[in-house]
Design a protein around this motif. Structure first.
Motif, PDB file in Angstrom:
ATOM      1  N   VAL A 223     -78.374 -11.359 -24.888  1.00 45.75           N
ATOM      2  CA  VAL A 223     -79.640 -10.636 -25.049  1.00 45.75           C
ATOM      3  C   VAL A 223     -79.575  -9.205 -24.533  1.00 45.75           C
ATOM      4  O   VAL A 223     -80.329  -8.341 -24.988  1.00 45.75           O
ATOM      5  CB  VAL A 223     -80.815 -11.391 -24.401  1.00 45.75           C
ATOM      6  N   ASN A 224     -78.682  -8.935 -23.581  1.00 47.06           N
ATOM      7  CA  ASN A 224     -78.514  -7.568 -23.083  1.00 47.06           C
ATOM      8  C   ASN A 224     -77.035  -7.326 -22.775  1.00 47.06           C
ATOM      9  O   ASN A 224     -76.618  -7.301 -21.612  1.00 47.06           O
ATOM     10  CB  ASN A 224     -79.360  -7.312 -21.837  1.00 47.06           C
ATOM     11  N   PRO A 225     -76.228  -7.146 -23.814  1.00 50.70           N
ATOM     12  CA  PRO A 225     -74.781  -7.030 -23.631  1.00 50.70           C
ATOM     13  C   PRO A 225     -74.347  -5.813 -22.819  1.00 50.70           C
ATOM     14  O   PRO A 225     -73.181  -5.731 -22.419  1.00 50.70           O
ATOM     15  CB  PRO A 225     -74.239  -6.973 -25.062  1.00 50.70           C
ATOM     16  N   ALA A 226     -75.264  -4.888 -22.549  1.00 54.76           N
ATOM     17  CA  ALA A 226     -74.913  -3.731 -21.725  1.00 54.76           C
ATOM     18  C   ALA A 226     -74.722  -4.113 -20.255  1.00 54.76           C
ATOM     19  O   ALA A 226     -74.134  -3.343 -19.482  1.00 54.76           O
ATOM     20  CB  ALA A 226     -75.993  -2.656 -21.836  1.00 54.76           C
ATOM     21  N   VAL A 227     -75.210  -5.282 -19.869  1.00 57.09           N
ATOM     22  CA  VAL A 227     -75.107  -5.729 -18.476  1.00 57.09           C
ATOM     23  C   VAL A 227     -73.811  -6.518 -18.294  1.00 57.09           C
ATOM     24  O   VAL A 227     -73.574  -7.491 -19.012  1.00 57.09           O
ATOM     25  CB  VAL A 227     -76.317  -6.603 -18.099  1.00 57.09           C
ATOM     26  N   PRO A 228     -72.967  -6.134 -17.336  1.00 53.47           N
ATOM     27  CA  PRO A 228     -71.722  -6.875 -17.103  1.00 53.47           C
ATOM     28  C   PRO A 228     -72.008  -8.288 -16.580  1.00 53.47           C
ATOM     29  O   PRO A 228     -72.927  -8.495 -15.785  1.00 53.47           O
ATOM     30  CB  PRO A 228     -70.997  -6.046 -16.034  1.00 53.47           C
ATOM     31  N   VAL A 229     -71.211  -9.226 -17.054  1.00 53.52           N
ATOM     32  CA  VAL A 229     -71.268 -10.594 -16.538  1.00 53.52           C
ATOM     33  C   VAL A 229     -69.864 -11.001 -16.101  1.00 53.52           C
ATOM     34  O   VAL A 229     -68.884 -10.472 -16.631  1.00 53.52           O
ATOM     35  CB  VAL A 229     -71.833 -11.576 -17.596  1.00 53.52           C
ATOM     36  N   PRO A 230     -69.737 -11.895 -15.141  1.00 52.40           N
ATOM     37  CA  PRO A 230     -70.810 -12.667 -14.506  1.00 52.40           C
ATOM     38  C   PRO A 230     -71.744 -11.798 -13.674  1.00 52.40           C
ATOM     39  O   PRO A 230     -71.349 -10.756 -13.151  1.00 52.40           O
ATOM     40  CB  PRO A 230     -70.057 -13.665 -13.624  1.00 52.40           C
ATOM     41  N   LEU A 231     -72.988 -12.243 -13.597  1.00 56.24           N
ATOM     42  CA  LEU A 231     -73.984 -11.529 -12.810  1.00 56.24           C
ATOM     43  C   LEU A 231     -73.624 -11.582 -11.332  1.00 56.24           C
ATOM     44  O   LEU A 231     -72.932 -12.497 -10.882  1.00 56.24           O
ATOM     45  CB  LEU A 231     -75.360 -12.153 -13.032  1.00 56.24           C
ATOM     46  N   PRO A 232     -74.099 -10.611 -10.564  1.00 52.89           N
ATOM     47  CA  PRO A 232     -73.803 -10.605  -9.122  1.00 52.89           C
ATOM     48  C   PRO A 232     -74.284 -11.874  -8.427  1.00 52.89           C
ATOM     49  O   PRO A 232     -75.294 -12.473  -8.814  1.00 52.89           O
ATOM     50  CB  PRO A 232     -74.583  -9.380  -8.614  1.00 52.89           C
ATOM     51  N   THR A 233     -73.567 -12.255  -7.409  1.00 52.28           N
ATOM     52  CA  THR A 233     -73.952 -13.415  -6.594  1.00 52.28           C
ATOM     53  C   THR A 233     -74.507 -12.994  -5.237  1.00 52.28           C
ATOM     54  O   THR A 233     -74.856 -13.831  -4.413  1.00 52.28           O
ATOM     55  CB  THR A 233     -72.755 -14.346  -6.380  1.00 52.28           C
ATOM     56  N   THR A 234     -74.578 -11.672  -5.015  1.00 53.93           N
ATOM     57  CA  THR A 234     -75.187 -11.144  -3.793  1.00 53.93           C
ATOM     58  C   THR A 234     -76.169 -10.046  -4.184  1.00 53.93           C
ATOM     59  O   THR A 234     -76.102  -9.491  -5.288  1.00 53.93           O
ATOM     60  CB  THR A 234     -74.131 -10.579  -2.827  1.00 53.93           C
ATOM     61  N   TRP A 235     -77.074  -9.728  -3.249  1.00 59.82           N
ATOM     62  CA  TRP A 235     -78.102  -8.717  -3.512  1.00 59.82           C
ATOM     63  C   TRP A 235     -78.273  -7.852  -2.274  1.00 59.82           C
ATOM     64  O   TRP A 235     -78.444  -8.358  -1.170  1.00 59.82           O
ATOM     65  CB  TRP A 235     -79.415  -9.391  -3.878  1.00 59.82           C
ATOM     66  N   ASP A 236     -78.230  -6.538  -2.492  1.00 61.09           N
ATOM     67  CA  ASP A 236     -78.412  -5.579  -1.411  1.00 61.09           C
ATOM     68  C   ASP A 236     -79.785  -4.956  -1.559  1.00 61.09           C
ATOM     69  O   ASP A 236     -79.947  -3.939  -2.239  1.00 61.09           O
ATOM     70  CB  ASP A 236     -77.311  -4.515  -1.467  1.00 61.09           C
ATOM     71  N   GLY A 237     -80.782  -5.561  -0.961  1.00 57.22           N
ATOM     72  CA  GLY A 237     -82.151  -5.076  -1.100  1.00 57.22           C
ATOM     73  C   GLY A 237     -83.123  -6.162  -0.711  1.00 57.22           C
ATOM     74  O   GLY A 237     -82.748  -7.233  -0.230  1.00 57.22           O
ATOM     75  N   PRO A 238     -84.420  -5.904  -0.926  1.00 56.21           N
ATOM     76  CA  PRO A 238     -85.428  -6.901  -0.546  1.00 56.21           C
ATOM     77  C   PRO A 238     -85.263  -8.182  -1.359  1.00 56.21           C
ATOM     78  O   PRO A 238     -84.927  -8.145  -2.542  1.00 56.21           O
ATOM     79  CB  PRO A 238     -86.756  -6.200  -0.852  1.00 56.21           C
ATOM     80  N   MET A 239     -85.488  -9.293  -0.715  1.00 56.32           N
ATOM     81  CA  MET A 239     -85.346 -10.587  -1.377  1.00 56.32           C
ATOM     82  C   MET A 239     -86.248 -11.595  -0.673  1.00 56.32           C
ATOM     83  O   MET A 239     -86.246 -11.689   0.541  1.00 56.32           O
ATOM     84  CB  MET A 239     -83.884 -11.035  -1.337  1.00 56.32           C
ATOM     85  N   GLU A 240     -87.022 -12.321  -1.464  1.00 53.49           N
ATOM     86  CA  GLU A 240     -87.893 -13.352  -0.926  1.00 53.49           C
ATOM     87  C   GLU A 240     -87.262 -14.725  -1.145  1.00 53.49           C
ATOM     88  O   GLU A 240     -86.267 -14.864  -1.860  1.00 53.49           O
ATOM     89  CB  GLU A 240     -89.270 -13.281  -1.589  1.00 53.49           C
ATOM     90  N   THR A 241     -87.881 -15.710  -0.539  1.00 55.98           N
ATOM     91  CA  THR A 241     -87.408 -17.083  -0.694  1.00 55.98           C
ATOM     92  C   THR A 241     -88.515 -17.923  -1.302  1.00 55.98           C
ATOM     93  O   THR A 241     -89.646 -17.951  -0.788  1.00 55.98           O
ATOM     94  CB  THR A 241     -86.991 -17.681   0.656  1.00 55.98           C
TER      95      THR A 241
END
Length: 269
Positions: A223-241
């Motif tokens: 659906v969005n081939p411009a985005v590299p995969v595999p997607l990241p498994t970590t996130w540097d920023g705000p994140m909720e649970t």
């Protein structure tokens, strides 16, 4: 500092409760998740698994899609409960109708996406939801369909024929150990759609427990081939649970790999 993205992680996104209104006068509850401060590159309209066996808008792959893809892939995620289906979001009006009355539910979701000018609309069906996509989703407003664990229980040759004639892209992600339709069988059945792509997923089962990330990678790849995969498994920023404990009583029903008897195979009209 980067933190691991876990099953309960909610990445930044604009999320709002929505209602869909069907042509037969039912109100369906749902949610639209979009990227923050930018337009999405694509939109997923999620059609969930069988509600009589635990399927709902919060089924785990769709929940993870809504919690991650707006931030990781610039993808909007529209998910909703089909008629008579309940989740924490609420209960949609009406009652389960064995993929008959649900045609109005699919139409209402597509209409919502079109009216709100959501771009590049793809149907993401899972199990029962794949039959809804095949039967009722070949609409001018829809770019294509991605099918997770398609059982081809409620859909028949005439449904495949309409997708074949449309030329719209169709991708079937078929688990190696699916309970209903495995990759070799799926390739035979989907040969009726010349443009269909059948992707066998090694080690996976019908409900994608432990393989949701693989499914999301394959969805984003299309659906969005411009985005590299595999997607990241970590996130540097705000994140909720998020809290998925409300579904503890559905665990056995939703995650047990137990075949469910279905209606006889539909024949061509």
């Amino acid at each position: 500092m980067s933190a691991p993205i876990r099953a309960s992680s909610i990445l930044p996104g604009h999320r709002e409760d929505i209602e869909l209104h069907t042509a037969d006068d039912l109100r369906l509850v749902g949610e639209l998740a979009r990227p923050v401060d930018r337009e999405p590159a694509a939109t997923l309209v999620c059609l969930h698994p069988l509600p009589t066996h635990g399927g709902m808008m919060d089924s785990h792959v769709f929940r993870k899609a809504a919690w991650r893809l707006p931030a990781l892939a610039d993808v909007a995620v529209l998910r909703f409960n089909t008629r008579g289906t309940s989740s924490v979001r609420g209960t949609s009006e009406g009652s389960f109708d064995s993929a008959v009355g649900e045609r109005f539910d699919v139409a209402a979701a597509i209409e919502y996406a079109e009216f709100h000018e959501l771009p590049n609309v793809w149907l993401l069906g899972w199990s029962f939801g794949t039959d809804l996509a095949l039967r009722y989703g070949c609409d001018p407003a829809v770019t294509g369909a991605i099918l997770l664990s398609p059982p081809l229980r409620y859909s028949g040759p005439s449904d495949l024929a309409q997708w074949a004639e449309s030329g719209k892209p169709v991708t079937a992600l078929v688990p190696e150990f699916d309970d209903y339709l495995r990759p070799e069988q799926a390739r035979e059945r989907f040969a009726a759609i010349p443009q269909a792509e059948v992707v066998g997923v090694p080690g996976a089962k019908h409900l994608w427990v432990g393989d949701a990330e693989t499914a999301l990678d394959e969805v984003v790849r299309r659906v969005n081939p411009a985005v590299p995969v595999p997607l990241p498994t970590t996130w540097d920023g705000p994140m909720e649970t998020g809290d998925a404990s409300a579904y503890a009583d559905r665990t056995v029903a939703a995650f047990a790999d137990v075949p469910v008897s279905g209606p006889p195979q539909r024949q061509a009209d």
